[in-house]
Design a protein around this motif. Structure first.
Motif, short mmCIF file in Angstrom:
data_model
loop_
_atom_site.label_atom_id
_atom_site.label_comp_id
_atom_site.label_asym_id
_atom_site.label_seq_id
_atom_site.Cartn_x
_atom_site.Cartn_y
_atom_site.Cartn_z
N TRP A 134 0.82 -1.21 0.00
CA TRP A 134 0.00 0.00 0.00
C TRP A 134 0.85 1.27 0.00
O TRP A 134 0.40 2.33 -0.44
CB TRP A 134 -0.94 0.00 1.20
CG TRP A 134 -2.14 -0.86 0.94
CD1 TRP A 134 -2.32 -2.16 1.32
CD2 TRP A 134 -3.30 -0.49 0.21
NE1 TRP A 134 -3.53 -2.62 0.88
CE2 TRP A 134 -4.16 -1.61 0.20
CE3 TRP A 134 -3.71 0.68 -0.43
CZ2 TRP A 134 -5.40 -1.60 -0.44
CZ3 TRP A 134 -4.95 0.70 -1.05
CH2 TRP A 134 -5.77 -0.42 -1.05
N GLU A 135 2.08 1.17 0.46
CA GLU A 135 2.98 2.31 0.38
C GLU A 135 3.26 2.68 -1.08
O GLU A 135 3.35 3.86 -1.43
CB GLU A 135 4.28 1.99 1.11
CG GLU A 135 5.20 3.18 1.33
CD GLU A 135 6.42 2.81 2.14
OE1 GLU A 135 7.04 3.72 2.70
OE2 GLU A 135 6.76 1.61 2.21
N LEU A 175 -0.14 4.10 -2.63
CA LEU A 175 -0.50 5.44 -2.15
C LEU A 175 0.61 6.47 -2.34
O LEU A 175 0.50 7.59 -1.84
CB LEU A 175 -0.88 5.39 -0.67
CG LEU A 175 -2.08 4.50 -0.31
CD1 LEU A 175 -2.25 4.41 1.20
CD2 LEU A 175 -3.36 5.04 -0.95
N GLY A 227 2.28 6.61 -7.80
CA GLY A 227 1.44 5.65 -7.09
C GLY A 227 0.25 5.21 -7.92
O GLY A 227 -0.29 6.00 -8.71
N LEU A 245 -2.86 4.57 -7.18
CA LEU A 245 -4.11 5.29 -6.93
C LEU A 245 -4.09 6.66 -7.59
O LEU A 245 -5.08 7.08 -8.22
CB LEU A 245 -4.34 5.42 -5.42
CG LEU A 245 -5.65 6.09 -5.00
CD1 LEU A 245 -6.85 5.35 -5.59
CD2 LEU A 245 -5.76 6.14 -3.48
N ASN A 246 -2.98 7.37 -7.49
CA ASN A 246 -2.89 8.69 -8.13
C ASN A 246 -2.88 8.58 -9.65
O ASN A 246 -3.41 9.46 -10.34
CB ASN A 246 -1.64 9.42 -7.65
CG ASN A 246 -1.85 10.11 -6.32
OD1 ASN A 246 -2.95 10.58 -6.01
ND2 ASN A 246 -0.80 10.17 -5.51
N TRP A 265 -1.33 11.14 0.01
CA TRP A 265 -2.23 10.46 0.92
C TRP A 265 -1.64 10.27 2.31
O TRP A 265 -2.33 10.44 3.31
CB TRP A 265 -2.63 9.10 0.34
CG TRP A 265 -3.31 9.16 -0.98
CD1 TRP A 265 -2.76 8.91 -2.20
CD2 TRP A 265 -4.67 9.54 -1.23
NE1 TRP A 265 -3.69 9.09 -3.20
CE2 TRP A 265 -4.89 9.47 -2.63
CE3 TRP A 265 -5.74 9.91 -0.41
CZ2 TRP A 265 -6.11 9.77 -3.22
CZ3 TRP A 265 -6.96 10.20 -1.00
CH2 TRP A 265 -7.14 10.13 -2.38
N LEU A 266 -0.37 9.90 2.34
CA LEU A 266 0.27 9.61 3.63
C LEU A 266 1.08 10.78 4.16
O LEU A 266 1.65 10.68 5.25
CB LEU A 266 1.19 8.39 3.48
CG LEU A 266 0.49 7.08 3.07
CD1 LEU A 266 1.52 5.99 2.84
CD2 LEU A 266 -0.52 6.66 4.13
N SER A 313 -5.38 13.16 6.09
CA SER A 313 -5.69 11.92 5.37
C SER A 313 -4.83 10.74 5.80
O SER A 313 -5.21 9.59 5.54
CB SER A 313 -5.50 12.13 3.86
OG SER A 313 -4.16 12.49 3.56
N CYS A 363 -6.06 6.78 5.92
CA CYS A 363 -5.47 5.80 5.01
C CYS A 363 -4.89 4.61 5.77
O CYS A 363 -5.08 3.45 5.37
CB CYS A 363 -4.37 6.46 4.17
SG CYS A 363 -4.99 7.64 2.94
#
Length: 317
Positions: free
Chosen positions: A150-151, A154, A159, A161-162, A175-176, A181, A185
């Motif tokens: 997930w690192e 995100l 990443g 997701l982006n 996100w992190l 957020s 997350c």
């Protein structure tokens, strides 16, 4: 004679006594079975006492001392506990932990219950077995491995997701790296990691519900929603209690996923009590103070457990 005959029916038949599981076994066989049982238990008991019970008492002892690994422990009584209640950093970590628990426990419990109900109602076949295996896969991975995946997903640059959001003209988002957020997350990653485990437990409980109960509900014309809320949920209350209890305990102990994803950042936004214990003990080398925080964390978990137990018992009454 009349008195004797009148008293005889009043005595009735003698009650049958429950047979002992050892009835019919010789003393030598019973002794041999007992010794065999202890032989199987002793290795686990030694492991439990060595790595759980003894460290627990050592932790309690260190909590009354000032200890930094370089010098022998110095007895300072309740000074560490007095410092705990005036530590703003620890208060924020406790607040973050509570928010983490509030997000993860209800979400993973509800998702697991709904997925398990879907599998029990509509996919109790080979396709359901395959889907249960897929759902359970994240549970098999360690938190460090799951956090590493997930690192990458995100990551603010490149990443997954982006990249997906970029197709729709959105992002990129850090996100992190944003305090607002990051904790959300981390909590959602924890839910993704553990929901499969709780799904299997719920599914096992639902499959133990008597088939006649479901059939009676179908004959009475109960809708799937009514069967779920009026039959399934009340009958799996002990399973729900188990899952909620495990979820709360594991959430209060959240460390590795925080350590790997955010390291407690940004600006302490994801720092949990378990992570702050690690930081005090192995970054600041304040073993005594970290032990005091650990003891108080244990007390908090026990208090929450007793409140939760009283709540569930009250519902049953």
């Amino acid at each position: 004679m009349a008195q004797t005959s009148a008293a005889a029916p009043a005595q009735g038949k003698p009650k049958k006594q429950k047979q002992s599981p050892y009835s019919g076994m010789s003393k030598a066989l019973i002794r041999r079975e007992t010794i065999s049982a202890y032989c199987f238990l002793i290795p686990s008991l030694i492991f439990f006492v060595t790595f759980v019970v003894v460290p627990m008492f050592i932790c309690v002892f260190y909590s009354f001392t000032e200890y930094n690994l370089a010098q022998p422990p110095e007895w300072i009584a309740l000074e560490n506990y007095a410092k705990v209640f005036t530590n703003s950093q620890l208060r924020r970590a406790l607040f973050n932990t509570v928010i983490y628990v509030i997000i993860t426990v209800p979400l993973q419990t509800l998702m697991a219950m709904l997925v398990a109900n879907f599998l029990a109602e509509y996919l109790n076949n080979r396709y359901g077995r395959f889907l249960r295996s897929i759902i359970f896969i994240p549970t098999l991975a360690s938190y460090v491995a799951a956090a590493s995946v997930w690192e990458v997903i995100l990551a603010p640059k490149g990443g997954l997701l982006n990249e997906i959001l970029g197709v729709f003209g959105l992002g990129p988002f850090n996100w992190l790296g944003e305090p607002t957020s990051a904790l959300i997350c981390v909590s959602l990653v924890a839910v993704w990691k553990s929901v499969g485990y709780f799904t299997i437990i719920f599914y096992a409980g639902m499959m133990n519900i008597d088939v006649s109960v479901r059939e009676a509900a179908l004959i009475d014309g109960a809708t799937p929603r009514q069967r779920f809320w009026k039959i399934t949920v009340p009958l799996i209350k002990p399973i729900t209690y188990l899952n909620v209890t495990l979820g709360i305990i594991w959430s209060f102990q959240a460390f590795d996923i925080v350590y790997k994803l955010t390291g407690g950042g940004p600006f302490g936004a994801t720092s949990t009590v378990a992570y702050i214990i690690y930081a005090y003990a192995f970054q600041d080398f304040r073993i005594g103070y970290a032990s005091a925080v650990a003891v108080l964390l244990l007390v908090v978990i026990l208090v929450i457990h007793f409140i939760q137990q009283h709540f569930f018992e009250g519902k049953e009454d």
